[in-house]
Scaffold this motif. Structure first.
Motif, mmCIF file in Angstrom:
data_model
loop_
_atom_site.group_PDB
_atom_site.id
_atom_site.type_symbol
_atom_site.label_atom_id
_atom_site.label_comp_id
_atom_site.label_asym_id
_atom_site.label_seq_id
_atom_site.Cartn_x
_atom_site.Cartn_y
_atom_site.Cartn_z
ATOM 1 N N PRO A 55 45.651 45.199 31.287
ATOM 2 C CA PRO A 55 46.702 44.779 30.361
ATOM 3 C C PRO A 55 46.142 44.144 29.103
ATOM 4 O O PRO A 55 45.082 43.527 29.111
ATOM 5 C CB PRO A 55 47.481 43.729 31.146
ATOM 6 C CG PRO A 55 47.073 43.870 32.547
ATOM 7 C CD PRO A 55 45.735 44.517 32.578
ATOM 8 N N SER A 59 44.718 44.736 41.998
ATOM 9 C CA SER A 59 44.469 43.756 40.948
ATOM 10 C C SER A 59 43.385 44.332 40.038
ATOM 11 O O SER A 59 42.358 44.809 40.510
ATOM 12 C CB SER A 59 43.991 42.447 41.556
ATOM 13 O OG SER A 59 43.463 41.622 40.528
ATOM 14 N N CYS A 60 43.632 44.292 38.750
ATOM 15 C CA CYS A 60 42.684 44.932 37.845
ATOM 16 C C CYS A 60 41.427 44.106 37.668
ATOM 17 O O CYS A 60 40.394 44.601 37.235
ATOM 18 C CB CYS A 60 43.336 45.211 36.496
ATOM 19 S SG CYS A 60 43.406 43.784 35.414
ATOM 20 N N GLY A 61 41.518 42.817 37.948
ATOM 21 C CA GLY A 61 40.328 41.973 37.870
ATOM 22 C C GLY A 61 40.129 41.312 36.527
ATOM 23 O O GLY A 61 39.149 40.604 36.321
ATOM 24 N N LYS A 62 41.061 41.546 35.625
ATOM 25 C CA LYS A 62 40.844 40.970 34.287
ATOM 26 C C LYS A 62 41.028 39.450 34.307
ATOM 27 O O LYS A 62 40.254 38.733 33.689
ATOM 28 C CB LYS A 62 41.807 41.614 33.286
ATOM 29 C CG LYS A 62 41.527 41.210 31.857
ATOM 30 C CD LYS A 62 42.308 42.080 30.861
ATOM 31 C CE LYS A 62 42.001 41.654 29.433
ATOM 32 N NZ LYS A 62 42.676 42.486 28.436
ATOM 33 N N CYS A 63 42.047 38.973 34.984
ATOM 34 C CA CYS A 63 42.264 37.521 34.951
ATOM 35 C C CYS A 63 41.937 36.856 36.282
ATOM 36 O O CYS A 63 42.087 37.437 37.343
ATOM 37 C CB CYS A 63 43.677 37.190 34.475
ATOM 38 S SG CYS A 63 44.979 37.487 35.655
ATOM 39 N N CYS A 95 44.654 36.236 39.499
ATOM 40 C CA CYS A 95 45.027 37.438 40.254
ATOM 41 C C CYS A 95 43.820 37.990 41.000
ATOM 42 O O CYS A 95 43.889 38.335 42.172
ATOM 43 C CB CYS A 95 45.606 38.473 39.288
ATOM 44 S SG CYS A 95 46.013 40.055 39.999
ATOM 45 N N ARG A 96 42.683 38.043 40.314
ATOM 46 C CA ARG A 96 41.475 38.611 40.915
ATOM 47 C C ARG A 96 41.014 37.784 42.112
ATOM 48 O O ARG A 96 40.852 38.293 43.217
ATOM 49 C CB ARG A 96 40.371 38.642 39.853
ATOM 50 C CG ARG A 96 39.052 39.195 40.337
ATOM 51 C CD ARG A 96 37.990 39.074 39.241
ATOM 52 N NE ARG A 96 37.663 37.686 38.951
ATOM 53 C CZ ARG A 96 37.744 37.114 37.758
ATOM 54 N NH1 ARG A 96 38.138 37.809 36.715
ATOM 55 N NH2 ARG A 96 37.425 35.846 37.592
ATOM 56 N N CYS A 135 48.956 34.029 35.443
ATOM 57 C CA CYS A 135 48.244 35.296 35.289
ATOM 58 C C CYS A 135 48.510 35.916 33.925
ATOM 59 O O CYS A 135 49.440 35.546 33.219
ATOM 60 C CB CYS A 135 48.653 36.267 36.386
ATOM 61 S SG CYS A 135 48.230 35.643 38.026
ATOM 62 N N LEU A 136 47.666 36.875 33.605
ATOM 63 C CA LEU A 136 47.771 37.549 32.317
ATOM 64 C C LEU A 136 48.949 38.516 32.287
ATOM 65 O O LEU A 136 49.587 38.711 31.262
ATOM 66 C CB LEU A 136 46.467 38.301 32.040
ATOM 67 C CG LEU A 136 46.340 39.079 30.750
ATOM 68 C CD1 LEU A 136 46.420 38.142 29.554
ATOM 69 C CD2 LEU A 136 45.019 39.817 30.710
ATOM 70 N N CYS A 137 49.220 39.158 33.404
ATOM 71 C CA CYS A 137 50.359 40.073 33.419
ATOM 72 C C CYS A 137 51.183 39.813 34.664
ATOM 73 O O CYS A 137 50.839 38.966 35.480
ATOM 74 C CB CYS A 137 49.906 41.532 33.344
ATOM 75 S SG CYS A 137 49.400 42.246 34.920
ATOM 76 N N LEU A 153 51.600 41.464 37.372
ATOM 77 C CA LEU A 153 51.110 41.867 38.690
ATOM 78 C C LEU A 153 50.731 40.654 39.533
ATOM 79 O O LEU A 153 51.036 40.575 40.721
ATOM 80 C CB LEU A 153 49.899 42.806 38.543
ATOM 81 C CG LEU A 153 49.398 43.490 39.825
ATOM 82 C CD1 LEU A 153 48.763 44.820 39.504
ATOM 83 C CD2 LEU A 153 48.424 42.652 40.624
#
Ligand SMILES: Cc1cc2nc3c(=O)[nH]c(=O)nc-3n(C[C@H](O)[C@H](O)[C@H](O)COP(=O)(O)O)c2cc1C
Ligand code: SF4
Ligand code: FES
Lengths: 420, 165, 810
Positions: free
Chosen positions: A186, A345-349, A352-353, A390-392, A394
């Motif tokens: 995101p 989880s995309c792992g960006k933030c 969430c990660r 979180c950033l988004c 999810l």
């Protein structure tokens, strides 16, 4: 009732372009391009009260009106990522009623001044994309896509793009990143895609189901559309019903239809004569609704629309109604959902990660019976401390089932975790 | 063998699709995966060169998406959904029995290199569980309302087809 | 004028320009908000979520559009339910930021706890321990006790070499992407990336050869944990044992400000040893960066085995002999000074030569310096200010290899909208970031520059440039060629002389060539002839190592005195050798290519009896009856300021002045800017322009080879066998990669040479064996011969290349 979206249930061969045409196909597109101004369409969609079917329920026409008139090109991107566990409606539309969907995308392109539209499908929908590519080619051949449509100056081109297995690409900014050939993570918002979207240009992103409504709205006007659904949630909605029901599947019903009607009338009731225990109305991202003797009627009589589902402690989301019977325990359910979110989880933030990793450690331990109530409480606080940071969305989604399961089904956890 | 030699038309068609070259990376990676079911480092290097990217940037894409594979496995990947909706309808048991019947564990490949069994997240086939997708290079097909028997028949058919090649 | 915004941070009013991020506004008034992913030199990404704060905004009445007021008339604030990331939120009028409330602190603490679920907390054995943002923040904000079971921690590989200079400890990585973003956005070399996703996200490189970037060391400074470490400092020392000495890098004309970290060690009998080089902030020179050449070879030679050493008795006698020789030869003496000497040395040398009536020359193959003194950059100039409307022209230079920080800063200027024109006979890394690439054939440099104003778009840009800076180098050129090129470039910028951010910059091969030029030293036009029968005094100049012809000429000299730091080929031909201190052992100043005079300070004591060059010169002069200042560089600088017009008004005190720089780095909170050092020792001073030069009339005709001839051209590689670089063992493999002669594939094919095969190069009677390196980005008909790599080529020449006979099998 007859269907607006799942018209193939009424006209089985509608995926054949000739059949589609015989049943009024492309007349809305023609009307839009030849008899209406783009602004007029935006206004009509606003008036129809159509809300995004991708989950957030944002008013579609309002979103379209955010595009600046000063920066071009504009893009339309259709979100066909359909990855929320329990959701399978977009696929059916695209497979069985593809021309109506594509006509809808084309109308939205015209309405927002875009000459190009991308349809972002999850990678697993490879055959669907092949099929849509063939339909697009057919439309181009017959003059429904391409240049100088219906003798006007308007050009519209549609293209499909396949993802490759990542739930996060359903999040609109991650989707744009992915379409631009990057890791599907995101973006920061603001700026919103309506201003800085695909390739940095103003972009409208809508769900497949949302756009498939457009031919009907253009044909029948906002009033015609409003004859279905409720005042604040007009129109029909496809409910993807899955889990422990006798007849799982997609059901297109007016917004505001009750859970009872969906689950018992259409879905044929609970499997094996079991008892209904819980409902997840928005897929794995749901707050879990508890159904027991005391709450049964209240829940069953709740109209499924964007407002009323909140009254039973959840949200409508993408209306992927997962039904859970009394043979299942919530420690198992949340272990499943967290497996999903940990995987996606995309792992960006950070929250969430690392939070999903931590939650999975705990849900596994709890489900395996190796935990104490202290671990259950810890799980609850971990979820609480992730929420809102979180950033988004999810990250927030991943905490919903966990927190509501622990809160609303304490006995399930006491049973597996014992008392510490 | 390079992609531009092997699939010149498709590569051109992919480029034509987007205003930005970089967007071609995902379709090109599918092409690279078509023959052998996984993406070799040489393919990443070629794609990087085609798109004016660094190989690392291409690898970062391969690593992110679960449908790209960087290691060789079976010709076909049977990817069974065991996510919540399917699990509520017996997907876990189905997977277990399927593994027993084929004689491999999740993540393993049959000795003849024909199939790998994998467990995946929701595939949007929730109402027709148990279900799986069959990934074959860059292609995917859905198999729904499955039983172990039906799956074994499919595997046999694949095996026969493979033998005939 | 940018609009100013008023807001409150922890109830303190702040006024900052519109667009400022909350985190930066807070920093300005001394409020440290913890960050991991945010770095003030990069765009915010909001990934780590560490910088959470409470933010309130004035409530607006929907109906009236006016702010809602409290009873006391102050605007009513609305705080959202969620904490917000201060690194991604720009300030807005009337905003109230709370960073110290229980809610904000709680949020920050919770993020740390989440981060630590996958961090090994192996601080006692970590190189970053003691200067680690994560460690510091954990102490400050972290929970005292872990609620996360250690056994369940995410474990990952340690000691992963990403390249041969940088190691990664995957377990310690917190996925902030600072390294990846630095490489992509600032260095322009995206050779680091994330693999996988979610908790499995790992930093990787798939590039070949690995993490190989001239800027790689900077990633270890900005990594907020101990995940990235350098091969140089890894396991070297604990940060708290280190003392710091301010210095200036001496590897190229950029003059990056840096700090040498030193520690006492047993191996030197308890004496100080340099453990690492770290960037020191100078926003006008290197910002907070430095290149790997400086970091990994900038000080290593100090301890080289090849250091010249004499016993005190030998030193006494060497000085006496030198004095005797010079007292005899007097005006029959030629001094040759290399660009590694400090300003103080050069001035002393000039005085000495004048007293003897002798000639003093600058030893260089890079001419045209008279134009850079007259039309060079002047005070107020900062490459960091160049942007939209400005034009930068780079001619005949491969900045990535010759002056990496300029490459980086010009790339950034182009990113800010400056028109960057890169003109060269071959592709260079800067091409990718340029607005226009001008390609010419070797030999056409001067005509090309003269023709630029007549080109449509480029001519237009040059004409309308708000500011114009021209960098010229010596790619494929010798002394005569560069001089002619400088003149052509000067013609383009001459009229702007004296105006800040306008001027001509020479991309020299040494740190202080500009200083020598400002002092009036010039190269000799026909050096070999000048040496015949004379007494030759070489200072930091290795004529014999560079050119066999000059070695021959030295043999024909009456006497040779060599004053240098390290063993060189010229030393072997000397009657007297005087060991000089390394610049890391003494004090002095350099003048960088942008004409900024900067101080460096001693980091370690002198090796053996070595003494600074100016001091050796003074001692020799004394023996000749010439009285020169030989003890204090400060006094020498005072004399320079009094006698050299370009340096008028300078003093050590002035050079040591600092003013506040943005972003604020260093200080207590390493997490903000990284471990680079704050500049407390001086930002330096840019010189005023020297007098205009009358046009030179040196005839120049480029060498035009015949149809079937091969033109050999000298080029500069970042890593070579240069005197001070050679002792840097870490870079040996990098030097080897560049060792060889470069040919176009078609040329190579004609010569039946494959890539990597052994070639024989014949040039001016000499024969060399060299690896053939094939590169399609150069033109046919030329052979690129790297300088200081064994093949002596000082200017373009016809060379013969053939496949070397394979060694006979035994
Ligand atoms: C994690 C996440 C996953 C999402 N997945 C989908 C999806 O699969 N399909 C979809 O249409 N919208 C999805 N959305 C919502 C989109 O971000 C976006 O709101 C939607 O596509 C807008 O279209 P609409 O207004 O027509 O609903 C997702 C959002 C999030 C945060
Ligand atoms: S919440 Fe964070 S890690 Fe999770 S999907 Fe969104 S950005 Fe990625
Ligand atoms: S999110 Fe603000 S510093 Fe990382």
């Amino acid at each position: 009732m007859t269907h607006i979206l799942l018209r193939h249930r009424d006209i089985p061969d509608i995926k054949n372009i000739e059949v589609y045409k015989q049943n009024g196909g492309f007349q809305s597109l023609q009307k839009a391009l030849t008899a209406m101004q783009p602004k007029q369409i935006v206004e009509e969609v606003k008036a129809s009260g159509l809300r995004g079917r991708g989950g957030a329920g944002f008013p579609t026409g309002v979103k379209w009106s955010f595009l600046p008139d000063t920066i071009f090109p504009h893009y339309v991107v259709c979100n066909a990522d359909e990855s929320e566990p329990g959701t399978f409606k977009d696929r059916e539309i695209m497979e069985s009623n593809p021309y109506q969907f594509l006509e809808g995308v084309a109308i939205s392109c015209f309405a927002v001044g875009a000459q190009e539209g991308y349809i972002y499908l999850r990678g697993e929908f490879y055959p669907v994309a092949q099929h849509l590519d063939a339909c697009i080619a057919e439309m181009e051949k017959q003059g429904y896509l391409g240049d100088n449509l219906f003798g006007t100056q308007t050009s519209i081109r549609l293209k499909t793009h396949l993802g490759a297995g990542a739930y996060i690409c359903g999040e609109e900014t991650a989707l744009l990143e992915s379409l631009e050939g990057k890791r599907g993570q995101p973006r920061l918002r603001p700026p919103f895609p309506a201003v800085v979207g695909l390739y940095g240009k103003p972009t409208v992103i809508n769900n497949v189901e949302t756009l498939s409504n457009l031919p009907y709205i253009v044909e029948h006007g906002s009033a015609g559309y409003r004859q279905f659904g409720t005042e604040k949630s007009p129109g029909t909605k496809i409910f993807s019903l899955s889990g422990n029901v006798n007849k799982p599947g997609n059901y297109e019903l007016p917004l505001g239809t009750t859970f009872r009607e969906l689950i018992f009338t259409h879905g044929g009731g609970i499997q094996n004569g079991n008892k209904l225990r819980a409902i997840m109305p928005a897929g794995a991202s749901s707050s879990i609704i508890r159904v027991d003797d005391q709450t049964f009627d209240k829940v069953m009589d709740t109209p499924m629309d964007y407002e009323n589902v909140q009254n039973v402690g959840s949200l409508l989301g993408s209306a992927s109604v997962i039904v859970i019977d009394d043979t299942h325990s919530m420690d198992w359910v949340i272990n499943k959902t967290i497996e999903f979110f940990k995987h996606e989880s995309c792992g960006k933030c950070t929250p969430c990660r690392d939070g999903n990793y931590w939650m999975l450690q705990l849900t596994e331990k709890i489900h395996a019976g190796h935990a104490t109530m202290k671990d259950v409480q810890l799980l609850d606080t971990v979820a609480a401390q992730m929420y809102g940071k979180c950033l988004c969305a999810l990250g927030d989604f991943s905490t919903m089932a966990v927190r509501t399961a622990i809160d609303r089904f304490p006995e399930d956890f006491e049973k597996v975790a014992g008392k510490a | 063998m390079s992609l531009t030699n092997q699939y010149p038309d498709e590569v051109q068609a992919i480029f034509a699709k987007y205003p930005s070259r970089r967007s071609a990376v995902m379709p090109l990676l599918y092409l690279a995966q078509r023959e052998e079911g996984y993406i070799k480092k040489e393919s990443m290097e070629e794609i990087a060169a085609l798109l004016d990217l660094d190989t690392t940037e291409v690898a970062a894409i391969v690593g992110f998406y679960s449908m790209y594979h960087d290691e060789k496995a079976g010709k076909y990947r049977i990817q069974v959904c065991t996510d919540i909706s399917c699990a509520l309808r017996g997907a876990d048991t189905f997977l277990e029995h399927l593994c027993d019947n084929i004689g491999i564990k999740v993540g393993e490949t049959t000795p003849d290199g024909l199939v790998t069994i994998e467990e995946v997240k929701c595939l949007a086939g929730c109402d027709k569980a148990p279900m799986f997708q069959l990934q074959d290079g860059d292609k995917v097909s859905y198999h729904e309302n499955m039983t172990v028997d039906k799956t074994m028949e499919l595997v046999e058919a694949l095996r026969k087809a493979q033998a005939q090649k | 004028m940018t609009k100013l915004i008023n807001l409150n941070i922890n109830n303190t009013p702040v006024t900052v320009p519109e667009g400022t991020l909350v985190v930066d506004a807070a920093k300005k008034i001394g409020v440290d908000i913890p960050v991991f992913c945010y770095h003030p030199k990069m765009e915010p990404v909001g990934m780590c979520r560490q910088c959470l704060v409470e933010i309130g905004r004035p409530m607006i009445d929907r109906a009236t559009g006016k702010p809602v007021l409290n009873e006391d008339g102050s605007p009513k604030l609305q705080f959202g339910p969620k904490l917000e990331t201060s690194c991604t939120t720009p300030v807005s009028e009337g905003m109230a930021v709370l960073t110290e409330t229980a809610k904000a602190k709680g949020g920050q603490k919770e993020i740390i706890e989440l981060l630590l679920t996958s961090h090994p907390l192996d601080c006692p054995v970590c190189d970053k321990g003691g200067e680690c943002p994560l460690q510091n923040l954990t102490m400050e904000h972290g929970a005292g006790e872990s609620r996360f079971l250690f056994d369940e921690k995410h474990h990952a590989e340690k000691h992963v070499p990403l390249g041969d200079l940088i190691f990664l400890d995957r377990e310690r990585c917190i996925q902030c992407a600072r390294c990846i973003r630095f490489q992509d956005k600032i260095a322009g070399e995206p050779v680091l990336g994330f693999y996988q996703r979610g908790r499995n996200t790992d930093v990787v490189t798939y590039s070949d050869p690995g993490f190989d970037s001239v800027f790689s060391g900077n990633t270890t400074d900005i990594c907020p944990v101990g995940a990235l470490t350098t091969a140089d400092f890894r396991f070297g020392a604990r940060p708290w044992e280190l003392k710091h000495a301010a210095s200036v890098c001496a590897q190229c004309p950029v003059g990056c400000n840096l700090t040498f970290d030193v520690r006492r060690e047993a191996k030197t009998g308890g004496g100080y040893v340099i453990k690492r080089a770290m960037p020191r902030q100078n926003e006008q020179v290197n910002e907070i960066w430095m290149c790997d050449k400086g970091r990994f070879s900038g000080y290593q030679f100090t301890e080289a085995e090849t250091r010249l050493r004499l016993t005190p008795v030998e030193m006494e006698s060497a000085l006496r002999r030198a004095s005797d020789i010079l007292a005899q030869s007097k005006s029959e003496t030629v001094f040759l000074a290399g660009g590694r000497l400090a300003n103080e040395d050069l001035f002393t040398l000039k005085k000495f030569a004048a007293a003897l009536g002798a000639q003093a020359y600058l030893y260089t193959q890079h001419g045209g310096g008279e134009f850079t003194t007259a039309y060079g950059l002047t005070s107020g100039s900062n490459l960091g200010d160049l942007g939209k409307g400005d034009v930068i022209l780079v001619v005949a230079s491969d900045l990535y290899n010759e002056a990496p920080l300029w490459h980086l800063r010009l790339k950034a200027a182009a990113g800010r909208g400056a028109t960057l024109i890169v003109a060269n006979a071959r592709a260079t890394k800067l091409d990718e970031f340029s607005t226009f690439v001008v390609r010419y054939s070797y030999g056409d440099e001067v005509e090309t520059v003269k023709g630029l104003p007549a080109k449509e778009k480029i001519g237009e840009a040059l004409k309308n440039a708000a500011n114009l800076v021209i960098f010229y180098g010596a790619d494929g050129l010798g002394l005569a060629g560069t001089t002619a090129l400088a003149q052509a470039c000067a013609d383009l910028v001459k009229e702007r002389a004296g105006k800040a951010n306008n001027g001509l910059v020479g991309v020299w091969s040494s740190p202080n060539q500009q200083g020598a030029l400002e002092m009036g030293l010039r190269p000799a036009q026909n050096l070999a002839a000048e040496l015949r029968g004379k007494t030759v005094y070489l200072l930091a100049a290795d004529l014999a190592g560079d050119d066999p012809a000059l070695a021959q000429a030295l043999k024909g000299a009456k006497a040779v005195i060599v004053q240098d730091v390290l063993q060189t080929a010229s030393v072997a031909l000397a009657q007297v050798v005087l060991p000089a201190s390394a610049y890391t052992e003494r004090e002095g100043t350099f003048t960088n290519g942008e004409r900024r005079v900067q101080r460096f300070y001693p980091a370690v004591p002198n090796v053996a009896t070595s003494r600074p060059d100016f001091s050796l010169l003074a001692a020799v002069a004394k023996g000749c009856g010439v009285d020169l200042e030989g003890r204090s560089t400060l006094l020498v600088m005072n004399a320079i300021a009094a006698q050299e017009s370009a340096f008028a008004g300078l003093s050590y005190a002035k050079l040591a002045e600092v003013s506040e720089q943005y972003p604020l780095i260093g200080r207590g909170d390493l997490y903000y800017g990284g471990t680079g050092y704050e500049n407390k020792q001086g930002l330096g001073v840019t010189l005023a322009p020297a007098e205009a030069v009358t046009p030179l009339n040196i005839p120049y005709a480029a060498l035009r080879p015949k149809e079937d001839e091969l033109l050999g051209v000298p080029v500069t590689k970042l890593y070579d066998d240069g005197t001070t670089l050679a002792p840097a063992k870490l870079l040996a493999a990098h030097v080897e990669r560049y060792r060889g002669v470069v040919l176009h594939p078609a040329t190579a094919e004609k010569l039946a040479l494959g890539n990597g095969e052994q070639a024989e190069v014949r040039l001016g009677g000499a024969r060399y064996l060299a690896k053939a390196l094939v590169d399609a980005s150069i033109s046919t008909g030329v052979v690129l011969i790297p300088r200081s790599m064994g093949i002596a080529l000082t200017e373009p020449a016809v060379v013969q290349v053939s496949a070397a006979e394979k060694a006979q099998e035994a």
